[in-house]
Write an enzyme that holds these catalytic residues in place. Sequence first.
Site, PDB file in Angstrom:
ATOM      1  N   MET A  30       0.831  -1.196   0.000  1.00 15.27           N
ATOM      2  CA  MET A  30       0.000   0.000   0.000  1.00 15.27           C
ATOM      3  C   MET A  30       0.872   1.256   0.000  1.00 15.27           C
ATOM      4  SD  MET A  30      -3.473  -0.830   2.118  1.00 15.27           S
ATOM      5  CE  MET A  30      -2.791  -0.694   3.756  1.00 15.27           C
ATOM      6  N   ALA A  32       4.125   3.865   0.911  1.00 15.25           N
ATOM      7  CA  ALA A  32       4.870   4.304   2.093  1.00 15.25           C
ATOM      8  C   ALA A  32       5.942   3.266   2.420  1.00 15.25           C
ATOM      9  CB  ALA A  32       3.935   4.545   3.279  1.00 15.25           C
ATOM     10  N   ASP A  35      12.263  -0.484   4.481  1.00 13.46           N
ATOM     11  CA  ASP A  35      13.199  -1.570   4.185  1.00 13.46           C
ATOM     12  C   ASP A  35      12.562  -2.947   4.298  1.00 13.46           C
ATOM     13  OD1 ASP A  35      15.185   0.206   3.604  1.00 13.46           O
ATOM     14  OD2 ASP A  35      16.307  -0.063   5.473  1.00 13.46           O
ATOM     15  N   HIS A  37       9.582  -3.708   3.084  1.00 10.43           N
ATOM     16  CA  HIS A  37       9.085  -3.929   1.726  1.00 10.43           C
ATOM     17  C   HIS A  37      10.232  -4.290   0.783  1.00 10.43           C
ATOM     18  CE1 HIS A  37       5.838  -1.089   3.206  1.00 10.43           C
ATOM     19  NE2 HIS A  37       5.135  -2.123   2.795  1.00 10.43           N
ATOM     20  N   GLN A  61     -10.270  -2.553   3.139  1.00  8.20           N
ATOM     21  CA  GLN A  61      -9.717  -3.254   4.296  1.00  8.20           C
ATOM     22  C   GLN A  61      -9.563  -2.350   5.512  1.00  8.20           C
ATOM     23  OE1 GLN A  61      -6.037  -4.252   2.054  1.00  8.20           O
ATOM     24  NE2 GLN A  61      -4.952  -3.778   3.953  1.00  8.20           N
ATOM     25  N   SER A 185       7.086  -0.442   9.815  1.00  8.10           N
ATOM     26  CA  SER A 185       5.694  -0.317   9.406  1.00  8.10           C
ATOM     27  C   SER A 185       5.490   1.063   8.804  1.00  8.10           C
ATOM     28  CB  SER A 185       4.764  -0.492  10.615  1.00  8.10           C
ATOM     29  OG  SER A 185       3.442  -0.127  10.288  1.00  8.10           O
TER      30      SER A 185
END
Length: 282
Positions: A30, A32, A35, A37, A61, A185
Amino acid sequence: MKLIHNQAEWNPLWLNHLRTNQQIGLVPTMGALHDGHLDLVKKSRSTCEVTVVSIFVNPTQFNNPEDFQKYPKTLDQDLEKLEQAGVDYVFLPTEKVMYPFPSKLKFDFGDLEHVLEGEFRPGHFNGVGIVVSKLFHLIRPQVAFFGQKDLQQVAVIKRLVDDLSFDLKLEVVPTKRESDGLAMSSRNLRLNQEERQKALILFHSLEKAKAELFSGKNWLEIQRQIESEFEHEHVAKLEYFELIHPDSFETYSSFDSSQKSSVCISAFIGEIRLIDNMPIIS
């Protein structure tokens, strides 16, 4: 790196990779990006000849509309990171592409709907199931990569793949952490300086629980101790702290070293809801 926006743009590219027998890996995100990701991207690039990263903030969601509106959006920086990471394609669909009509289908993931994330975020997994199914159908990867941090989401997607016979393999990549242990996150971007420091209570609680379980301490005593520590922390509000089976998400009242187990935690740090987990017995 090429940007694609819909299935019509992707189809000829996909067909070409299919003809040349190149394996396609998908990393759904999604945006933003951090590291964690990029670890998924690295795993895809080491496994597959072609890597596709999707960026789509999925409205279905979010059980909290305000959370959806405030979700961090850093597209320019995301694309720069992905290009540097060697990604082949970025799928950037609009909401109209993903939802040309309001979705009427409802997924029910059984017992997973009634514990932890399922209990505290009603409707969340239905939205996850729908958008992930759409991405699998649109991109048609042979492998899809997800992070261990969203452990219950991984369990939901495994059930989705098994029950609907998606012809792909799921790869789960370990949680990437900051140097002080905080799980990476996108929501961390919304923490102020004090909240960022206080957020470490999640990681420290997991570490403490793991150490004390292996020292022989009773799980319910550990759980009560962590709940008490949160009660004395004004910035942090505990939502759940549970010992579970990482596949079924059955909650345990006692620790058995012969059974697979993980500890899962969710807490609000100020207004920001964070989750984390730690494997105990793999």
